[in-house]
Enzyme design. Structure first.
Site, PDB file in Angstrom:
ATOM      1  N   HIS A 192       3.104   1.608  11.370  1.00  0.00           N
ATOM      2  CA  HIS A 192       3.452   2.999  11.068  1.00  0.00           C
ATOM      3  C   HIS A 192       2.802   4.029  11.981  1.00  0.00           C
ATOM      4  CE1 HIS A 192       4.251   1.328   6.773  1.00  0.00           C
ATOM      5  NE2 HIS A 192       5.177   0.981   7.651  1.00  0.00           N
TER       6      HIS A 192
ATOM      7  N   ALA B 256      -3.755   2.483   1.885  1.00  0.00           N
ATOM      8  CA  ALA B 256      -4.548   2.588   3.107  1.00  0.00           C
ATOM      9  C   ALA B 256      -5.928   3.159   2.796  1.00  0.00           C
ATOM     10  CB  ALA B 256      -3.824   3.467   4.117  1.00  0.00           C
TER      11      ALA B 256
ATOM     12  N   PRO C 221       0.835  -1.207   0.000  1.00  0.00           N
ATOM     13  CA  PRO C 221       0.000   0.000   0.000  1.00  0.00           C
ATOM     14  C   PRO C 221       0.870   1.257   0.000  1.00  0.00           C
ATOM     15  CG  PRO C 221      -0.673  -1.555   1.716  1.00  0.00           C
ATOM     16  CD  PRO C 221       0.643  -2.018   1.214  1.00  0.00           C
TER      17      PRO C 221
ATOM     18  N   GLY D  20       7.954  -1.042  -3.092  1.00  0.00           N
ATOM     19  CA  GLY D  20       7.206   0.195  -3.031  1.00  0.00           C
ATOM     20  C   GLY D  20       7.712   1.232  -4.013  1.00  0.00           C
ATOM     21  N   ARG D  21       8.707   1.993  -3.606  1.00  0.00           N
ATOM     22  CA  ARG D  21       9.219   3.075  -4.451  1.00  0.00           C
ATOM     23  C   ARG D  21       9.675   2.571  -5.815  1.00  0.00           C
ATOM     24  NH1 ARG D  21      10.751   4.256   0.780  1.00  0.00           N
ATOM     25  NH2 ARG D  21      10.321   6.373   1.539  1.00  0.00           N
TER      26      ARG D  21
ATOM     27  N   ARG E  19      -0.456  -5.940   8.650  1.00  0.00           N
ATOM     28  CA  ARG E  19       0.816  -5.196   8.525  1.00  0.00           C
ATOM     29  C   ARG E  19       1.224  -4.673   9.891  1.00  0.00           C
ATOM     30  NH1 ARG E  19       3.093  -0.791   4.044  1.00  0.00           N
ATOM     31  NH2 ARG E  19       4.846  -2.179   3.667  1.00  0.00           N
TER      32      ARG E  19
ATOM     33  N   TYR F 111      -0.212   4.274  13.170  1.00  0.00           N
ATOM     34  CA  TYR F 111      -1.633   4.560  13.049  1.00  0.00           C
ATOM     35  C   TYR F 111      -2.376   3.826  14.163  1.00  0.00           C
ATOM     36  CZ  TYR F 111      -0.006   6.627   8.736  1.00  0.00           C
ATOM     37  OH  TYR F 111       0.679   7.398   7.822  1.00  0.00           O
TER      38      TYR F 111
ATOM     39  N   LEU G 148      13.215  -0.794   0.812  1.00  0.00           N
ATOM     40  CA  LEU G 148      14.283  -0.515  -0.144  1.00  0.00           C
ATOM     41  C   LEU G 148      14.779  -1.785  -0.830  1.00  0.00           C
ATOM     42  CD1 LEU G 148      16.353   2.345   1.533  1.00  0.00           C
ATOM     43  CD2 LEU G 148      14.423   2.473  -0.038  1.00  0.00           C
TER      44      LEU G 148
ATOM     45  N   GLN H 205      -5.882  -2.612   1.817  1.00  0.00           N
ATOM     46  CA  GLN H 205      -5.477  -2.403   3.201  1.00  0.00           C
ATOM     47  C   GLN H 205      -6.522  -1.520   3.884  1.00  0.00           C
ATOM     48  OE1 GLN H 205      -2.349   0.463   4.566  1.00  0.00           O
ATOM     49  NE2 GLN H 205      -1.200  -1.398   5.052  1.00  0.00           N
TER      50      GLN H 205
ATOM     51  N   HIS I 121      -4.243  -2.759   8.687  1.00  0.00           N
ATOM     52  CA  HIS I 121      -3.070  -1.893   8.887  1.00  0.00           C
ATOM     53  C   HIS I 121      -2.825  -1.708  10.384  1.00  0.00           C
ATOM     54  CE1 HIS I 121       0.047   0.834   8.129  1.00  0.00           C
ATOM     55  NE2 HIS I 121      -0.570   1.797   7.474  1.00  0.00           N
TER      56      HIS I 121
ATOM     57  N   CYS J  55      -0.043   5.394  -0.294  1.00  0.00           N
ATOM     58  CA  CYS J  55      -1.107   6.387  -0.443  1.00  0.00           C
ATOM     59  C   CYS J  55      -0.835   7.323  -1.621  1.00  0.00           C
ATOM     60  CB  CYS J  55      -1.249   7.196   0.838  1.00  0.00           C
ATOM     61  SG  CYS J  55      -1.968   6.272   2.199  1.00  0.00           S
TER      62      CYS J  55
END
Length: 359
Positions: A184, A62, A23, A328-329, A234, A186, A306, A104, A181, A25
């Protein structure tokens, strides 16, 4: 066969390969009105590109279980049927490309009501579509964030029910994997960590009490999520604090609890709950946390952090450090990463007929 391109089966669902999208955002939904929180053309194009690129599983960003559960007013949500109908365009497209569609479901807790990252990401008030935030304890995330409202037990139960309702709608929207989720910093992660959870009732204090809300959410979601479909969770494996936070030992213990409550795979990330901590960021820096869970428990894991190179991703799986990798990235940079990896490894991945001339 390449480990990256070996199919993976959880319950009755087979995912075509181990190249998965976590996920991320997009902050691109409308903030208010009848279509608030619903995916738009941007989301269709964004996720569609990664599906045509060969990604085996895409976990949609998310997606809030309530309006106040959004990180920003521009987040996706799945608290009403208008959103369900809009999501069907995405899940139908992903399935047509052989990609498994996951979602998610989330509540941002004390880190909610913020501006989009490219506009600074600062907390916002009602004048900018913001709202009052909620948390296990009245402890602000940092000096920029307001002190959140402490949840009553009645409100906690309402949020548990909202997660279940979101899971029902996710199923109606065509998703085949649901991820809760809990990472992180949350809401669920805020309950897990003593750094953010200062409660003295049944939802705070001991490990058993701090994990109570998370397991109630898992139970509520698992009760409505079909037995033949997998459920992910997660987690942030560490707060990166030297003391007073959630630890890797807690994560290993929690993984066993999650499996007993019907979770099929742990998506292992780190951080996000404590401001100002030093994190040793580097290639694959979070993989050891996933590897430890896999080595010490019977719960499958996915690794993130990464992971960018084909050889790196293949080695993580071949070495038994994880059951899948989440890019991800790198998938933002290269939507067709899976197709490129298949070429390098001499493996096969689905290519749309319209793109066969590129093979």
């Amino acid at each position: 066969m390449s480990a990256l391109f070996e199919p993976y089966t959880l319950r009755s669902l087979t995912i075509p390969n181990r190249v998965w999208m976590p996920p991320m955002c997009q902050y691109s939904a409308l903030p208010e009105g009848p279509e608030a929180g619903a995916p738009r053309d941007w989301h269709l194009a964004h996720y569609g590109a990664r599906a045509t690129g060969g990604t085996g599983l895409i976990i949609v960003e998310a997606t809030a279980v309530s309006p106040e559960g959004r990180i920003s007013p521009y987040d996706l949500g799945i608290w009403n049927d208008t959103q369900v109908e809009a999501f069907r365009r995405i899940t139908d497209l992903l399935k047509s490309q052989g990609t498994v569609a996951g979602v998610q479901i989330a509540h941002a807790g004390r880190k909610a009501s913020t501006e989009r990252p490219w506009k600074g990401g600062a907390p916002i008030g009602p004048e900018a579509h913001g709202w009052e935030t909620l948390a296990p304890s009245p402890v602000a995330f940092d000096e920029r964030h307001p002190v959140p409202t402490e949840l009553t037990v009645a409100r906690i139960r309402e949020i548990v029910a909202q997660f279940a309702d979101a899971a029902r709608r996710s199923l109606a929207a065509g998703f085949e994997v649901a991820e809760i989720h809990g990472a992180h910093g949350y809401l669920i992660g805020e309950f897990l960590s003593p750094h953010s959870n200062r409660r003295t009732d049944d939802y705070g204090g001991s490990y058993e009490n701090r994990t109570r809300f998370a397991l109630e959410v898992v139970d509520a979601v698992r009760a409505v999520w079909p037995e033949d479909k997998p459920l992910f969770f997660r987690v942030s494996a560490t707060d990166w604090l030297t003391e007073g936070g959630w630890t890797p030992d807690d994560t290993v213990r929690f993984a066993t609890d999650l499996k007993e409550h019907g979770v099929d795979l742990l998506d292992v990330s780190t951080g996000g709950n404590a401001a100002g901590v030093r994190i040793p960021v580097g290639p694959g820096y979070q993989v050891p946390f996933a590897a430890r869970v896999k080595a010490e428990t019977e719960l499958p894991v996915a690794a993130v952090g990464l992971i960018t190179e084909v050889e790196q991703a293949e080695k993580i799986l071949a070495n038994g450090e994880a059951d899948a990798v989440l890019l991800g990235r790198e998938l933002l940079r290269d939507p067709s990463w899976a197709r490129r990896a298949a070429r390098e490894l001499g493996a096969e991945v689905r290519v749309p007929e319209q793109y066969l001339r590129s093979v």
